[in-house]
Design a protein around this motif. Structure first.
Motif, PDB file in Angstrom:
ATOM      1  N   LEU A 175      -3.301  -8.576 -58.990  1.00 34.24           N
ATOM      2  CA  LEU A 175      -3.810  -9.180 -57.757  1.00 34.24           C
ATOM      3  C   LEU A 175      -2.802 -10.157 -57.156  1.00 34.24           C
ATOM      4  N   MET A 179      -1.993  -9.941 -53.091  1.00 33.24           N
ATOM      5  CA  MET A 179      -2.845 -10.707 -52.186  1.00 33.24           C
ATOM      6  C   MET A 179      -2.018 -11.707 -51.373  1.00 33.24           C
ATOM      7  N   THR A 233      -7.649 -17.606 -49.733  1.00 29.51           N
ATOM      8  CA  THR A 233      -7.825 -16.165 -49.898  1.00 29.51           C
ATOM      9  C   THR A 233      -8.308 -15.844 -51.298  1.00 29.51           C
ATOM     10  N   ARG A 283     -12.063 -16.251 -51.446  1.00 30.88           N
ATOM     11  CA  ARG A 283     -12.788 -15.184 -50.760  1.00 30.88           C
ATOM     12  C   ARG A 283     -12.667 -13.861 -51.504  1.00 30.88           C
ATOM     13  N   LEU A 284     -11.486 -13.613 -52.073  1.00 34.22           N
ATOM     14  CA  LEU A 284     -11.273 -12.366 -52.793  1.00 34.22           C
ATOM     15  C   LEU A 284     -12.135 -12.296 -54.046  1.00 34.22           C
ATOM     16  N   ALA A 293     -10.614  -3.151 -57.032  1.00 33.19           N
ATOM     17  CA  ALA A 293      -9.884  -4.274 -56.434  1.00 33.19           C
ATOM     18  C   ALA A 293      -9.001  -3.796 -55.283  1.00 33.19           C
ATOM     19  N   LEU A 311      -9.127  -5.245 -51.546  1.00 30.49           N
ATOM     20  CA  LEU A 311      -7.924  -5.780 -50.915  1.00 30.49           C
ATOM     21  C   LEU A 311      -7.644  -5.102 -49.578  1.00 30.49           C
ATOM     22  N   PHE A 332      -9.371  -6.616 -46.755  1.00 30.19           N
ATOM     23  CA  PHE A 332      -8.864  -7.917 -46.351  1.00 30.19           C
ATOM     24  C   PHE A 332      -7.693  -7.776 -45.375  1.00 30.19           C
TER      25      PHE A 332
END
Length: 223
Positions: free
Chosen positions: A181, A185, A191, A194-195, A215, A219, A222
């Motif tokens: 991640l 990200m 972020t 929120r993720l 995931a 993502l 987003f």
């Protein structure tokens, strides 16, 4: 696929010193808050982006100093003498002072706290020149206030925050998912919050553990 009902359960926000991960991004800020006796005029402004850890650091300082914590939007003239008598206080989100009509109140608090030899910690997203202050004397006070900034998160900090956020939600994740991640990200702790919330909601809704494929889909949403 069976989807589960998502309950709005409380998230345990770990705000103690033991829960704060120290990295090059925030080490200077932590050291500065650990030495309030050296603050010029007894004031310090802690700045940084959303979710950078300002409130966590402020909570650590407030606990150590037995200081009340108040949002700038809630500050009134009546609060200034009360907080000054305690000789320690935290004002959060100070960039909202002008919009909240609290400029006079903050100005009086600064003066009274300094007269009492107290310590005032303020947090904000940006330096005072960007707050839209209209009271010249307050702008002068704020621009003269010492400032320490939390920098953008490095990989170590971002990884630690993700782990903490998942732990706050009591969500189990594969260890390999965290570095995966971090490399994909946006480099923002806001972020990250929120993720994690989106990943947790997705796993609960689908009734299955978090996976890299899941995931990746979150993502993509987003982007």
């Amino acid at each position: 696929m069976t989807r589960q009902m998502i309950l709005d359960l409380p998230v345990r926000q770990a705000r103690g010193r033991d829960d704060f991960f120290v990295s090059p991004a925030n080490a200077l800020a932590l050291a500065t808050l650990d030495a309030p006796a050296g603050w010029p005029a007894g004031r310090m402004l802690l700045t940084g982006p959303e979710g950078a850890g300002k409130s966590h650091l402020a909570a650590i300082w407030a606990e150590a100093q037995e200081a009340p914590v108040l949002a700038a939007r809630d500050l009134t003239d009546a609060d200034a003498p009360r907080l000054a008598r305690v000789r320690a206080a935290v004002i959060e989100d100070a960039q909202q002072t002008a919009a909240a009509g609290a400029e006079e109140a903050l100005f009086h608090l600064c003066n009274l706290m300094q007269a009492e030899g107290g310590r005032l910690l303020l947090t904000a997203l940006a330096p005072p020149r960007d707050w839209g202050l209209r009271l010249p004397d307050l702008l002068s006070r704020m621009e003269a206030t010492a400032l320490v900034r939390i920098a953008a998160p490095d990989d170590a900090l971002l990884s630690a925050v993700l782990v903490k956020l998942f732990n706050d939600r009591q969500t189990k994740v594969p260890h390999s998912l965290i570095p995966w991640l971090v490399t994909r990200m946006d480099r923002s702790l806001g972020t990250a919050r929120r993720l994690v919330a989106a990943l947790d909601a997705r796993a609960v809704a689908e009734g299955r553990p978090l996976t890299r494929a899941m995931a990746a889909e979150v993502l993509d949403s987003f982007a």
